[in-house]
Design an enzyme around this catalytic site. Structure first.
Site, PDB file in Angstrom:
ATOM      1  N   GLY A 107       0.784  -1.230   0.000  1.00 45.70           N
ATOM      2  CA  GLY A 107       0.000   0.000   0.000  1.00 45.70           C
ATOM      3  C   GLY A 107       0.816   1.279   0.000  1.00 45.70           C
ATOM      4  O   GLY A 107       0.328   2.330   0.410  1.00 45.70           O
ATOM      5  N   GLU A 167       9.905 -19.594  17.589  1.00 44.83           N
ATOM      6  CA  GLU A 167      10.343 -18.217  17.849  1.00 44.83           C
ATOM      7  C   GLU A 167      10.259 -17.878  19.334  1.00 44.83           C
ATOM      8  O   GLU A 167      11.115 -17.192  19.878  1.00 44.83           O
ATOM      9  CB  GLU A 167       9.525 -17.219  17.030  1.00 44.83           C
ATOM     10  CG  GLU A 167       9.721 -17.344  15.523  1.00 44.83           C
ATOM     11  CD  GLU A 167      11.180 -17.270  15.093  1.00 44.83           C
ATOM     12  OE1 GLU A 167      11.970 -16.554  15.748  1.00 44.83           O
ATOM     13  OE2 GLU A 167      11.544 -17.947  14.105  1.00 44.83           O
TER      14      GLU A 167
HETATM   15  P1  ADP Z   1       2.737  -0.889  -3.302  1.00 45.18           P
HETATM   16  O1  ADP Z   1       2.835   0.485  -3.857  1.00 45.18           O
HETATM   17  O2  ADP Z   1       3.183  -0.980  -1.866  1.00 45.18           O
HETATM   18  O3  ADP Z   1       3.352  -1.966  -4.118  1.00 45.18           O
HETATM   19  P2  ADP Z   1      -0.024  -0.477  -3.820  1.00 45.18           P
HETATM   20  O4  ADP Z   1      -0.270   0.749  -3.039  1.00 45.18           O
HETATM   21  O5  ADP Z   1       0.168  -0.302  -5.276  1.00 45.18           O
HETATM   22  O6  ADP Z   1       1.193  -1.279  -3.227  1.00 45.18           O
HETATM   23  O7  ADP Z   1      -1.204  -1.508  -3.550  1.00 45.18           O
HETATM   24  C1  ADP Z   1      -1.902  -2.125  -4.582  1.00 45.18           C
HETATM   25  C2  ADP Z   1      -3.359  -2.275  -4.221  1.00 45.18           C
HETATM   26  O8  ADP Z   1      -3.504  -3.150  -3.112  1.00 45.18           O
HETATM   27  C3  ADP Z   1      -3.995  -0.986  -3.785  1.00 45.18           C
HETATM   28  O9  ADP Z   1      -4.493  -0.275  -4.856  1.00 45.18           O
HETATM   29  C4  ADP Z   1      -5.094  -1.459  -2.846  1.00 45.18           C
HETATM   30  O10 ADP Z   1      -6.228  -1.836  -3.558  1.00 45.18           O
HETATM   31  C5  ADP Z   1      -4.500  -2.685  -2.226  1.00 45.18           C
HETATM   32  N1  ADP Z   1      -3.861  -2.383  -0.936  1.00 45.18           N
HETATM   33  C6  ADP Z   1      -2.555  -2.510  -0.651  1.00 45.18           C
HETATM   34  N2  ADP Z   1      -2.314  -2.170   0.628  1.00 45.18           N
HETATM   35  C7  ADP Z   1      -3.479  -1.785   1.162  1.00 45.18           C
HETATM   36  C8  ADP Z   1      -3.866  -1.309   2.452  1.00 45.18           C
HETATM   37  N3  ADP Z   1      -2.972  -1.161   3.432  1.00 45.18           N
HETATM   38  N4  ADP Z   1      -5.163  -1.007   2.643  1.00 45.18           N
HETATM   39  C9  ADP Z   1      -6.057  -1.175   1.654  1.00 45.18           C
HETATM   40  N5  ADP Z   1      -5.753  -1.603   0.428  1.00 45.18           N
HETATM   41  C10 ADP Z   1      -4.487  -1.926   0.159  1.00 45.18           C
HETATM   42 ZN    ZN Z   2      15.169 -19.998  14.847  1.00 46.28          ZN
END
Ligand code: ADP
Ligand code: ZN
Length: 601
Positions: free
Chosen positions: A202, A420
Site C-alpha cells: 500500500g 520463535e
Molecule cells: P505498493 O505500492 O506498496 O506496491 P499499492 O499501493 O500499489 O502497493 O497496492 C496495490 C493495491 O492493493 C492498492 O491499490 C489497494 O487496492 C491494495 N492495498 C494494498 N495495501 C493496502 C492497504 N494497506 N489497505 C487497503 N488496500 C491496500
Molecule cells: Zn530460529
C-alpha cells in the site's frame, strides 16, 4: 498524419505519375508496331518502306501498308552488312542514324525513381520527425500522471492495517494543508519521504492518500520509466516532473520504484549505469533545489531500501523513512473490511476468519482475495459472497502468479510460534542478553519467523558469556519445538549453522576453549572457514583438529541443554507466549514482558 498532409501526398503522387506518362508518350508517339526483322526486310523488298531511322539497337521508321496508309514500325536489328545497299536499291527516301537516347531515358527513369525514393523518404521519415517535433520533445516530458480531481479522492480511510505509517504521514498532510503554520514557527518540513516495504503493502496508496487528505494535486511517475529511454531523457523527465509539480504547488510528487535510479552508485553488476546516474543526479539537484516550505513533498517508494544510494538519504533529501510492513492479523482484517465495502457480503461472513487464514498476505493480495471471491460467487450465480467463496479465493491468490511459499498452514504456524518463542524465552531468562525488540511469525525473506534482539548500546567486545548465551538462544528455537511437539523440524537449520559457526570461532579464533587453549587456528588469509577446511595445508595436527571438533560439539550441546532446561522450567510461560504469537503474529518487546508477567503471576 492529418488530412492536409494526405492531400499533399496525393497531389505529389499524381504529379509524379503524370510526369512519367508524359515521358513515355514523348517516346512512343508516333505509335510504333514492333515487327520482326524478316517482315522489315520483306517490306523493303516490296518497296513499301518510306523512311528509316537507325540505332545500333533499334531500327524504326514508316512504311506504306497494303491500303496505302503510312504505318510506324520498329524492329530489332540483326547483323546485316547489306542493309544500306538494299535501302539505296529500294529508294528509301530518307534513312539516317539516330543518337541512342535510351541511356538518357533510363537515366530519366532512374532519376524519377531516385526522386520518388527521396520524396517518400522525406515524407515518411523527415516529415514524421518534423510533425513529431512535439513528440520528439515529449520524450523528455515526464509521463507523470495527474490524478483526476473529479475521481474519488483517496484518503487515509482507504488504507488500512498500517496505522503507524499513516500516523507518521499525518504530519506531512498537515504541512501541505497549512505550509504557513510551519513557516511561521520556522519548522523544517521534510522534503522527501521514503516509503519502504514489500510489494503490494500500500505504499502507492498511502502516497495518494496524502495528496487526497491534503487536497493537493498528485504527480506520479515510476523511476523505471526514467531509465528506459535514451541517455539524457531520464534527467529531463525528472526536471519536467518537478516543474509541473512546482507550478501546481502545494503538491505531492510520487516516484515509485526509487531503487531503479536510486541504487547505490558503482554497486551491482556492470558498475555504473550512465543513464541511471544522470537521472539520480538530476533528482538530487531537484531535491536540493527545493525551497524549504515551498509546499512540495516528494514521496518515493521502494521495496529495496538496502540498495538505495546513501546520498539520497542525507538530511534535506529523503530524510524521513517510513516502513510500510506486511500487515498483521488485525491489519489484514481491517484491509479486508475496506475492500469488502464494494462487494455484497453474506451477513454471516466473518472477515476475522479470512484474516487468520492469510498470514503473509499483503494488502494487494487481500484486495485480490475479495475480488476473486466476488468473481467466484458471481460465476455461481450467487446474490452475495460467502465464506466458501473467499476461502477458494485465498487458495487461488496463494497459487497465483507470485507463488507465495510463505503462506503457512495452521500447524506450521503453531510450530513456528513455538520456535520463535523458544528463542525469545531463552533470551528473556538469561541475564545480560540484548532485549527482545520484536518477535514475528510473518515471514521475512526465507526465514519463516524471526526474533529481533536489539542491543541497548553499541558493543565492541563480546565476552565468552555473551557468546554462550547467544548459542543457547539460537538453540532455544528447536528446543521449544521438541518440548511442545516431541518432534523436530527443518526450521532450525539456519539456527544450527549459525550456532556451529559461532562455536567454531570461539574455539579456533577467540581462544575461548580451555581444552584447545588460547590459539588462533585461523590462517591470516582465511576469511572464512568451516570445520576441516581449516587443515587444508596440514598446518595443524590431527589431534588438534579432533580437539576442535570435540570442543565445538561440546559447546553446542551444552547450549542445547541450557536452552532445554530453561524452557522446560518455564513451560507455562512458553505456552502462553506461543499462543499469543500464534494469534497476533507479531509481539513487541512490551507485549512479551506483559505476557511473561501474567504467566509468572
Ligand atoms: P505498493 O505500492 O506498496 O506496491 P499499492 O499501493 O500499489 O502497493 O497496492 C496495490 C493495491 O492493493 C492498492 O491499490 C489497494 O487496492 C491494495 N492495498 C494494498 N495495501 C493496502 C492497504 N494497506 N489497505 C487497503 N488496500 C491496500
Ligand atoms: Zn530460529
Amino acid at each position: 498524419m492529418d488530412n492536409k498532409n494526405l492531400k499533399q501526398l496525393v497531389i505529389w503522387g499524381l504529379g509524379f505519375v503524370l510526369l512519367l506518362t508524359l515521358f513515355n508518350s514523348v517516346k512512343t508517339v508516333p505509335l510504333e508496331t514492333e515487327i520482326p526483322y524478316s517482315e522489315f526486310r520483306s517490306r523493303l523488298r516490296e518497296g513499301a518502306i518510306i523512311q528509316v531511322r537507325m540505332r545500333p539497337d533499334l531500327i524504326s521508321g514508316d512504311y506504306r501498308d497494303a491500303k496505302g496508309a503510312t504505318q510506324h514500325f520498329r524492329t530489332l536489328p540483326l547483323p546485316d552488312p547489306k542493309l544500306i545497299e538494299d535501302l539505296e536499291a529500294h529508294k528509301v527516301s530518307n534513312f539516317q542514324g539516330e543518337r541512342d537516347r535510351s541511356g538518357m531515358y533510363a537515366f530519366a527513369l532512374n532519376l524519377g525513381g531516385i526522386l520518388l525514393f527521396f520524396f517518400l523518404w522525406w515524407f515518411f521519415v523527415i516529415r514524421q520527425v518534423q510533425v513529431g517535433g512535439k513528440q520528439a520533445m515529449s520524450f523528455g516530458r515526464s509521463k507523470a500522471k495527474i490524478v483526476d480531481d473529479k475521481k474519488k479522492k483517496t484518503t487515509f480511510a482507504d488504507v488500512a492495517g498500517c496505522e503507524e505509517s499513516k500516523e507518521e504521514l499525518r504530519e506531512v498532510v498537515d504541512f501541505l494543508k497549512t505550509p504557513d503554520k510551519y513557516q511561521k514557527l520556522g519548522g523544517k518540513m521534510p522534503r522527501g519521504v521514503l516509503l519502504f516495504g514489500p510489494p503490494g503493502t500500500g505504499k502507492t496508496l498511502l502516497a495518494r492518500a496524502v495528496a487526497g487528505e491534503a487536497g493537493v494535486p498528485f504527480f506520479s511517475a515510476s523511476a523505471s520509466e526514467f531509465v528506459e529511454m535514451f541517455v539524457g531523457v531520464g534527467a529531463s523527465r525528472v526536471r519536467d516532473l518537478f516543474d509541473q509539480a512546482k507550478k501546481a504547488a502545494p503538491s505531492v510528487i510520487f516516484i515509485d520504484e526509487l531503487d531503479a535510479v536510486g541504487r547505490a552508485r558503482f554497486a551491482g553488476i556492470g558498475g555504473g549505469h550512465d543513464e541511471r546516474e544522470q537521472t539520480l543526479n538530476q533528482l538530487l539537484i531537484e531535491l536540493d533545489g527545493f525551497e524549504q516550505n515551498q509546499g512540495i513533498i516528494l514521496i518515493a517508494a521502494t521495496n529495496r531500501p538496502d540498495v538505495i544510494d546513501t546520498a539520497l538519504l542525507r538530511p534535506g533529501r529523503f530524510d524521513r523513512q517510513i516502513n510500510v510492513p506486511v500487515p498483521d492479523c488485525k491489519g489484514r482484517e481491517a484491509i479486508l473490511k475496506v475492500h469488502a465495502l464494494i462487494v455484497k457480503m453474506a451477513p454471516d461472513v466473518d472477515l476475522a476468519v479470512v484474516a487468520r487464514r492469510t498470514p503473509g498476505f499483503a494488502g494487494a493480495d487481500l484486495a485480490n482475495v475479495i475480488n476473486e471471491g466476488a468473481l467466484l460467487a458471481a460465476r455461481k450465480n450467487k446474490e452475495v459472497v460467502e465464506l466458501a467463496d473467499l476461502e477458494e479465493a485465498i487458495e487461488r491468490v496463494m497459487a497465483g502468479p507470485q507463488k507465495r511459499s510463505s503462506i503457512m498452514s495452521d500447524r506450521e504456524k503453531k510450530i513456528v510460534s513455538y520456535h520463535e518463542c523458544g528463542h525469545t524465552l531463552v533470551a528473556k531468562m538469561l541475564p545480560g542478553t540484548d532485549p527482545v525488540h520484536k518477535v514475528s511469525i510473518l515471514s521475512r525473506g526465507f526465514a519463516l519467523g524471526y526474533t529481533l534482539q536489539l542491543p541497548l548500546e553499541d558493543k565492541y567486545l563480546t565476552s565468552r558469556v555473551d557468546i554462550t548465551n547467544r548459542l543457547a538462544i539460537l538453540l532455544g528455537g528447536r528446543a521449544a519445538e521438541e518440548l511442545a511437539f516431541n518432534e523436530i523440524t527443518t526450521g532450525a537449520a539456519d539456527d544450527l549453522s549459525k550456532a556451529t559457526a559461532y562455536a567454531t570461532r570461539m574455539v579456533t579464533e577467540f581462544g575461548m576453549s580451555d581444552v584447545v587453549g588460547p590459539l588462533s587456528l585461523k590462517k591470516p588469509d582465511q576469511e572464512m572457514f568451516m570445520g576441516r577446511d581449516l587443515n587444508k595445508g596440514g598446518a595443524f595436527s590431527e589431534r588438534t583438529m579432533q580437539l576442535v571438533d570435540e570442543e565445538v560439539k561440546r559447546l553446542v550441546t551444552e547450549a542445547q541443554t541450557k536452552a532445554r532446561g530453561i524452557l522446560a522450567a518455564n513451560k507455562k510461560a512458553l505456552d502462553q507466549l506461543a499462543q499469543s504469537l500464534f494469534d497476533r503474529e507479531v509481539l513487541s518487546g512490551d507485549d512479551v514482558d506483559s505476557i511473561l508477567a501474567t504467566a509468572r503471576a
